[in-house]
Design a protein around this motif. Sequence first.
Motif, PDB file in Angstrom:
ATOM      1  N   ASN A  24       5.532   1.519  12.558  1.00 52.46           N
ATOM      2  CA  ASN A  24       5.508   0.097  12.228  1.00 52.46           C
ATOM      3  C   ASN A  24       6.834  -0.300  11.578  1.00 52.46           C
ATOM      4  O   ASN A  24       7.015  -0.173  10.371  1.00 52.46           O
ATOM      5  N   ASP A  27       6.882  -2.756   8.594  1.00 48.65           N
ATOM      6  CA  ASP A  27       6.307  -2.338   7.319  1.00 48.65           C
ATOM      7  C   ASP A  27       7.340  -2.556   6.211  1.00 48.65           C
ATOM      8  O   ASP A  27       8.522  -2.232   6.385  1.00 48.65           O
ATOM      9  N   ASP A  28       6.907  -3.088   5.086  1.00 54.08           N
ATOM     10  CA  ASP A  28       7.816  -3.374   3.971  1.00 54.08           C
ATOM     11  C   ASP A  28       8.577  -2.127   3.516  1.00 54.08           C
ATOM     12  O   ASP A  28       9.747  -2.209   3.140  1.00 54.08           O
ATOM     13  N   ARG A  29       7.931  -0.966   3.562  1.00 50.18           N
ATOM     14  CA  ARG A  29       8.595   0.270   3.127  1.00 50.18           C
ATOM     15  C   ARG A  29       9.744   0.635   4.064  1.00 50.18           C
ATOM     16  O   ARG A  29      10.788   1.123   3.612  1.00 50.18           O
ATOM     17  N   VAL A  30       9.577   0.394   5.355  1.00 51.02           N
ATOM     18  CA  VAL A  30      10.640   0.666   6.327  1.00 51.02           C
ATOM     19  C   VAL A  30      11.791  -0.313   6.119  1.00 51.02           C
ATOM     20  O   VAL A  30      12.963   0.075   6.085  1.00 51.02           O
ATOM     21  N   GLN A  31      11.467  -1.584   5.950  1.00 53.42           N
ATOM     22  CA  GLN A  31      12.503  -2.600   5.735  1.00 53.42           C
ATOM     23  C   GLN A  31      13.278  -2.332   4.437  1.00 53.42           C
ATOM     24  O   GLN A  31      14.507  -2.484   4.397  1.00 53.42           O
TER      25      GLN A  31
END
Length: 178
Positions: A24, A27-31
């Motif tokens: 994903n 996903d905020d964690r990836v961004q």
Amino acid sequence: MAELLEVIELGNPILRHKADAILNVMDDRVQTLIDDLMLTVKHANGVGIAAPQVARSQRLFIVASRPNPRYPTAPDMEPTAMINPQILVHSDESVKGWEGCLSIPGIRGQVPRHQAIEVEYIGRDGKRHTQELTDFVARIFQHELDHLDGIVFLDRVESTQDLMTEREYQERIVNEGQ
């Protein structure tokens, strides 16, 4: 607000593992990781950085070519997040070039890489991108892709004669080339 991350060094087992695909992108964690990697590579005067280099075993790296003290002749490009990247096609021609690595400080090596590659990746926008890369930017992509597969540039050096310290590289290669 982006956070400066610690770059792990050779010997840390995360650098030798195959990274996991990102499912994903939005996903905020990836961004957040993308923002953190962009800040970290700029601060370290790098031209690329992979998530495993900051102890995150995910298939994500930043290509951020720009002239800086470590790579004074690097071409200037917008830093680009490349998620779940792959090489679709590569040239038969291989060229040796000097590489260093933020996770292997103090050492440079002559590494053979494909001169031209066609790549595919997902951008931070979640869209699939296809692009042809050549020369130095193609080298960065291949170096960072290796990190996602647990490979470091030292694994690709053909001879220990193709290694030198960073100081010697700066004196012999960079300063003589100017």
